[in-house]
Design a protein around this motif. Structure first.
Motif, mmCIF file in Angstrom:
data_model
loop_
_atom_site.group_PDB
_atom_site.id
_atom_site.type_symbol
_atom_site.label_atom_id
_atom_site.label_comp_id
_atom_site.label_asym_id
_atom_site.label_seq_id
_atom_site.Cartn_x
_atom_site.Cartn_y
_atom_site.Cartn_z
ATOM 1 N N ALA A 17 39.006 43.257 23.296
ATOM 2 C CA ALA A 17 38.342 42.455 24.476
ATOM 3 C C ALA A 17 37.726 41.098 23.902
ATOM 4 N N THR A 18 37.178 41.176 22.525
ATOM 5 C CA THR A 18 36.517 40.106 21.993
ATOM 6 C C THR A 18 37.618 38.894 21.852
ATOM 7 N N ARG A 19 38.982 39.383 21.588
ATOM 8 C CA ARG A 19 39.933 38.368 21.348
ATOM 9 C C ARG A 19 40.501 37.918 22.490
ATOM 10 N N ILE A 20 40.506 38.925 23.765
ATOM 11 C CA ILE A 20 41.030 38.437 24.989
ATOM 12 C C ILE A 20 40.129 37.380 25.553
ATOM 13 N N ASN A 21 38.794 37.628 25.465
ATOM 14 C CA ASN A 21 37.501 36.737 25.974
ATOM 15 C C ASN A 21 37.746 35.375 25.302
ATOM 16 N N ALA A 22 38.159 35.280 24.205
ATOM 17 C CA ALA A 22 38.414 34.026 23.522
ATOM 18 C C ALA A 22 39.487 33.384 23.971
ATOM 19 N N ALA A 23 40.565 34.038 24.271
ATOM 20 C CA ALA A 23 41.914 33.708 24.767
ATOM 21 C C ALA A 23 41.707 33.079 26.296
ATOM 22 N N TRP A 61 33.565 29.485 45.139
ATOM 23 C CA TRP A 61 34.760 29.583 45.266
ATOM 24 C C TRP A 61 35.365 30.847 44.250
ATOM 25 N N LEU A 62 36.242 31.541 44.894
ATOM 26 C CA LEU A 62 36.716 32.777 44.074
ATOM 27 C C LEU A 62 38.140 32.812 43.992
ATOM 28 N N GLY A 63 38.588 33.046 42.857
ATOM 29 C CA GLY A 63 39.933 33.386 42.582
ATOM 30 C C GLY A 63 40.175 34.516 41.867
ATOM 31 N N GLY A 64 41.501 35.381 42.123
ATOM 32 C CA GLY A 64 41.549 36.482 41.242
ATOM 33 C C GLY A 64 42.865 36.842 41.374
ATOM 34 N N THR A 65 43.317 37.911 40.513
ATOM 35 C CA THR A 65 44.442 38.548 40.325
ATOM 36 C C THR A 65 44.292 39.841 39.810
ATOM 37 N N THR A 66 45.252 40.870 40.612
ATOM 38 C CA THR A 66 45.172 42.202 40.155
ATOM 39 C C THR A 66 46.654 42.408 39.303
ATOM 40 N N ALA A 67 47.150 41.301 39.156
ATOM 41 C CA ALA A 67 48.447 41.478 38.259
ATOM 42 C C ALA A 67 48.157 41.730 36.531
ATOM 43 N N VAL A 68 47.560 42.425 36.436
ATOM 44 C CA VAL A 68 47.194 42.511 34.976
ATOM 45 C C VAL A 68 47.694 43.799 34.276
ATOM 46 N N ASP A 69 48.362 44.585 35.128
ATOM 47 C CA ASP A 69 49.134 45.644 34.724
ATOM 48 C C ASP A 69 50.150 45.572 33.892
ATOM 49 N N LYS A 70 50.675 46.481 33.184
ATOM 50 C CA LYS A 70 51.858 46.371 32.439
ATOM 51 C C LYS A 70 51.976 45.161 31.637
ATOM 52 N N ALA A 97 51.353 43.735 27.942
ATOM 53 C CA ALA A 97 51.019 43.874 26.210
ATOM 54 C C ALA A 97 49.911 43.102 26.048
ATOM 55 N N PRO A 98 48.876 43.316 25.421
ATOM 56 C CA PRO A 98 47.765 42.568 25.088
ATOM 57 C C PRO A 98 48.333 41.294 23.953
ATOM 58 N N ASP A 99 49.214 40.492 24.406
ATOM 59 C CA ASP A 99 49.475 39.211 23.315
ATOM 60 C C ASP A 99 48.698 38.226 23.924
ATOM 61 N N HIS A 100 47.449 38.214 23.586
ATOM 62 C CA HIS A 100 46.240 37.526 24.206
ATOM 63 C C HIS A 100 46.574 36.145 24.966
ATOM 64 N N LEU A 101 47.031 35.048 24.026
ATOM 65 C CA LEU A 101 46.995 33.835 24.691
ATOM 66 C C LEU A 101 48.140 33.622 25.671
ATOM 67 N N GLU A 102 49.200 34.536 25.671
ATOM 68 C CA GLU A 102 50.225 34.559 26.891
ATOM 69 C C GLU A 102 49.658 35.180 27.683
ATOM 70 N N PHE A 103 49.146 36.472 27.660
ATOM 71 C CA PHE A 103 48.130 37.123 28.714
ATOM 72 C C PHE A 103 47.442 36.547 29.421
ATOM 73 N N ALA A 104 46.366 35.623 28.580
ATOM 74 C CA ALA A 104 45.438 35.138 29.135
ATOM 75 C C ALA A 104 45.656 33.800 29.938
ATOM 76 N N GLU A 105 46.932 33.176 29.632
ATOM 77 C CA GLU A 105 47.256 31.667 30.210
ATOM 78 C C GLU A 105 47.702 32.223 31.480
ATOM 79 N N ARG A 106 48.512 33.509 31.506
ATOM 80 C CA ARG A 106 49.416 33.833 32.757
ATOM 81 C C ARG A 106 48.249 34.276 33.730
ATOM 82 N N VAL A 107 47.150 34.965 33.338
ATOM 83 C CA VAL A 107 46.291 35.509 34.603
ATOM 84 C C VAL A 107 45.353 34.631 35.133
#
Lengths: 197, 276
Positions: free
Chosen positions: B92-98, B234-243, B245-255
């Motif tokens: 989680a720490t690594r994902i938060n930084a990403a 203002w609020l934005g969000g996504t539930t498309a965080v399933d499936k 892989a925690p490849d952090h930066l790619e994951f973070a940039e996408r979401v």
């Protein structure tokens, strides 16, 4: 299409749209299924031994078998009222709560029940547990704080009143995040408690 | 557009030239008292309007300073039998930084926003900030579950609803000259493919426990809160965080891109501009 026909269609469209446009400013966002902002002014649990007045502007869980209300969302504030069988399994042995049960015993029983019944809470601290007069009966007022695991450690404050009447245990509680929300909406809970008869 | 200075200089020249004397037929005629008073009144009104317009224009051109609070994204590994999940704090720490890095990347391509990452925060503010961000996550959840997003969260303020986390962080507004805070929160219940295969085998042989399996997936919210009041603007969000892989930066940039897809941009949260 001639101008007269267009004008008629335009007026008809406005007549159809008017009720929708008129209702739009009053639409509520917190309207998940089973919750309604149309509810009676008072609530009595099935035994009909007590009754409370309900606040305006909240929503009520119409599917719950007891009173459950919120204003914005159950995770932001929640008021409940339960009518319970006063027989508890406490520390492995059966115990029946009666009007003679001391506030300390009642507090211990209800605290254990609250911890077991609320999954995923930690760091429970009793802030206050005192004997009070509620709904015309001798009862208990208990305030606890806890951290919610479901909200990743958000601190909540939980206030409850409990009393016994006609062989039933009544339980009226208010639960909200300790920061900002608990104080903001506590007035509505106070009104319910004061209206109890 | 005139600046505030330009408007002031122009105004005094206007007053001198128009209200002290008027030039008619080659000679100066002094205005009578009542005419002069009326002239000064009209000129003053014109000056006030010019000054207000130029000040508003300057304010609109100034980038919106946004305080990025420490993200509150939680990561869970689902067990092989899928009946429990354990929080993975290091992941989680690594994902938060990403997520912070991805947010900076997103705003670096858009003008009008000046991001201030919360490393500038005083360590003594850590506990209130943590509780406030946890509360803001609950507020965003409540709004999202109610089907409200974008600036709709503010529009409802004028009706019955009040999506606000309260003014606990108001002192940061003056201290950091930031009128708004950006909050990132969310969770992801992740099940690696290898664990899923093992889980299918295990669940075939093992008796089913009475409780439900842990649901895969999660959510990511990004909210803009007014620091003075804690109001969600203002609020934005996504539930498309399933499936994922925690490849952090790619994951973070996408979401982050997905959550901010409808972000208005520019200095939209200027007090009195969009939200009177």
């Amino acid at each position: 299409m001639n101008r007269r026909m267009t004008g008629r269609l335009g007026r008809a469209a406005w007549l159809l749209m008017a009720p929708i446009l008129a209702a739009a400013p009053f639409a509520r966002a917190w309207e998940p299924r089973d919750w309604t902002d149309k509810y009676p002014l008072t609530y009595s649990p099935p035994g009909r031994a007590v009754s409370v007045e309900l606040p305006d502007g909240w929503t009520l869980n119409s599917k719950a078998d007891s009173l459950q209300m919120t204003r914005d969302s159950p995770i932001l504030q929640q008021i409940r009222m339960l009518e319970l069988d006063p027989r508890f399994v406490y520390n492995g042995s059966k115990m029946t709560v009666t009007p003679a049960t001391s506030p300390e015993q009642l507090s211990a029983v209800l605290l254990e029940d609250f911890i077991v019944g609320s999954r995923g809470i930690k760091d429970v601290t009793v802030v206050e547990a005192v004997e009070v007069s509620v709904c015309g009966q001798k009862g208990l007022r208990q305030v606890v704080t806890y951290l919610s695991s479901a909200q990743h450690g958000l601190s909540y404050r939980h206030e409850l009143y409990a009393w016994v009447k006609n062989g039933k245990l009544y339980y009226l509680d208010y639960d909200a995040p300790a920061l900002y929300f608990f104080d903001r909406d506590r007035g509505a809970f106070d009104k319910i408690v004061r209206s109890c008869n | 557009m005139l600046g505030t200075h330009g408007a002031a200089e122009q105004s005094s020249a206007l007053l001198r030239g128009a209200c002290t004397a008027s030039y008619r037929n080659g000679s100066y005629d002094w205005l009578r008292g009542s005419e002069r008073a009326l002239c000064i009144f009209v000129c003053s009104a014109v000056i006030l309007v010019l000054t207000a317009v130029s000040a508003a224009a300057e304010e609109a051109q100034r980038p919106l300073r946004v305080l990025v609070l420490p993200p509150n994204f939680h990561f869970f590994n689902i067990s092989v039998n899928e009946y429990s999940a354990a929080e993975n704090e290091s992941e989680a720490t690594r994902i938060n930084a990403a997520l912070v890095s991805a947010t900076q990347t997103f705003f670096s391509t858009r003008s009008g926003t000046d991001l201030l990452v919360s490393a500038a925060l005083d360590p003594s503010a850590a506990v209130p900030v943590t509780q406030w961000t946890l509360l803001s996550d609950a507020v965003m959840k409540a709004a999202w579950n109610g089907g409200v997003a974008g600036t709709g969260v503010w529009e409802l303020r004028r009706r019955a609803l009040d999506y606000t986390a309260g003014p606990a962080l108001a002192p940061l507004m003056d201290k950091l000259s930031a009128p708004v805070a950006l909050v990132i929160s969310g969770e992801n219940y992740y099940e690696p493919t290898s664990a899923r295969a093992l889980g299918n085998v295990a669940s075939f042989f093992a008796p089913s426990p009475s409780h439900k399996r842990v649901a895969k997936g999660g959510y990511l919210f990004i909210g803009i809160f007014e620091l003075a009041t804690g109001q969600l603007l203002w609020l934005g969000g996504t539930t498309a965080v399933d499936k994922l892989a925690p490849d952090h930066l790619e994951f973070a940039e996408r979401v982050v891109r997905e959550a901010l897809r409808d972000y208005p941009g520019g200095n939209w949260a200027r007090p009195g501009a969009v939200f009177p």
